[in-house]
Design a protein around this motif. Structure first.
Motif, PDB file in Angstrom:
ATOM      1  N   ALA A  68       0.837  -1.209   0.000  1.00 12.98           N
ATOM      2  CA  ALA A  68       0.000   0.000   0.000  1.00 12.98           C
ATOM      3  C   ALA A  68       0.868   1.254   0.000  1.00 12.98           C
ATOM      4  N   ARG A  69       1.951   1.234   0.780  1.00 12.95           N
ATOM      5  CA  ARG A  69       2.871   2.368   0.826  1.00 12.95           C
ATOM      6  C   ARG A  69       3.456   2.637  -0.561  1.00 12.95           C
ATOM      7  N   LEU A  70       3.963   1.580  -1.200  1.00 17.78           N
ATOM      8  CA  LEU A  70       4.582   1.741  -2.516  1.00 17.78           C
ATOM      9  C   LEU A  70       3.550   2.140  -3.568  1.00 17.78           C
ATOM     10  N   CYS A  71       2.360   1.571  -3.462  1.00 16.82           N
ATOM     11  CA  CYS A  71       1.300   1.899  -4.410  1.00 16.82           C
ATOM     12  C   CYS A  71       0.951   3.384  -4.331  1.00 16.82           C
ATOM     13  N   ALA A  72       0.888   3.920  -3.125  1.00 17.25           N
ATOM     14  CA  ALA A  72       0.574   5.349  -2.956  1.00 17.25           C
ATOM     15  C   ALA A  72       1.621   6.225  -3.629  1.00 17.25           C
ATOM     16  N   ASN A  73       2.863   5.755  -3.650  1.00 15.66           N
ATOM     17  CA  ASN A  73       3.949   6.524  -4.260  1.00 15.66           C
ATOM     18  C   ASN A  73       4.074   6.300  -5.763  1.00 15.66           C
ATOM     19  N   ARG A  74       3.713   5.093  -6.226  1.00 16.60           N
ATOM     20  CA  ARG A  74       4.077   4.695  -7.585  1.00 16.60           C
ATOM     21  C   ARG A  74       2.914   4.451  -8.547  1.00 16.60           C
ATOM     22  N   ALA A  75       1.720   4.236  -8.043  1.00 16.30           N
ATOM     23  CA  ALA A  75       0.613   3.844  -8.924  1.00 16.30           C
ATOM     24  C   ALA A  75       0.349   4.897  -9.990  1.00 16.30           C
ATOM     25  N   ASN A  76       0.210   4.437 -11.229  1.00 12.96           N
ATOM     26  CA  ASN A  76      -0.122   5.370 -12.318  1.00 12.96           C
ATOM     27  C   ASN A  76      -1.641   5.566 -12.388  1.00 12.96           C
ATOM     28  N   ASN A  77      -2.078   6.447 -13.268  1.00 15.25           N
ATOM     29  CA  ASN A  77      -3.506   6.780 -13.360  1.00 15.25           C
ATOM     30  C   ASN A  77      -4.350   5.577 -13.754  1.00 15.25           C
TER      31      ASN A  77
END
Length: 214
Positions: free
Chosen positions: A86-95
């Protein structure tokens, strides 16, 4: 072929299609997959190493029943793995990933309002997979997938989802995770995911002893 057999048997065990304690037949599985017994035997050895089956000399191969303690220990590992995801997703997830997460949340809300526990469990699983995908870390994804199978996630999720009021509580927990991801707030996303897994573990602990007589 061995890898394909391992993947399918993991899925069958995780979903409950193959029951705990069931004896697995080399001959029947070889026929099912259209192979000789050798890749089936190799698959059994890999599944034994991963904790899915036990191989007993002169008796055969049996689906291993996890202990209550083991299941709850794995949930603690899941908390760490999914919290990081979840931490990484918040930083890295694209649109694109965020849009798919939003779609999953809309569907999750719909099935929760309809009281559809099976639909909720399926959507829940898809949402978590999207969050892990959004983390963009292959090694983390590998650990997550192994945990999913070791935890028999589909079966256990279905059990805890049927607990009175759990769908509504779970839905609110998921919204907190997703809102943090949308805001790119990594700290909040990890906290919300850890809180979600912790709550699931607590509620599962009350159910698993009865369900599995553990």
């Amino acid at each position: 072929m061995k890898d394909a057999i391992v993947r399918q048997l993991r899925q069958d065990i995780a979903s409950g299609t193959i029951a705990y304690g069931e004896k697995l037949s080399e001959a029947r599985l070889a026929q099912r997959f259209g192979v000789s017994r050798m890749p089936v035997r190799e698959a059994f050895k890999e599944l034994e190493t991963a904790g899915f089956v036990t191989i007993e000399r002169r008796r055969g191969t049996f689906v291993r029943r996890p202990s209550r303690h083991e299941i709850l220990d794995l949930f603690e590992v899941r908390e760490a793995v999914e919290g990081m995801a979840a931490r990484l997703c918040a930083n890295r997830a694209n649109n694109e990933i965020v849009a798919l997460i939003d779609e999953a949340m809309v569907e999750m809300t719909t099935v929760a309002q309809a009281g559809d526990t099976d639909g909720y469990s399926a959507t829940d699983e898809r949402l978590h997979e999207l969050i892990v995908k959004g983390a963009s870390n292959e090694r983390l994804t590998d650990h997550y997938r192994l945990l999913v199978h070791q935890l028999h996630r589909g079966l256990l999720s279905s059990i805890v989802t049927r607990r009175e009021g759990r769908m509504e509580r779970s839905l609110a927990e998921h919204w907190a995770i997703v809102q943090a991801i949308r805001a790119h707030d990594a700290d909040a996303a990890e906290r919300a995911m850890r809180a979600h897994v912790q709550q699931g573990r607590l509620e599962l602990a009350d159910e698993v002893s009865v369900k599995f007589a553990l």
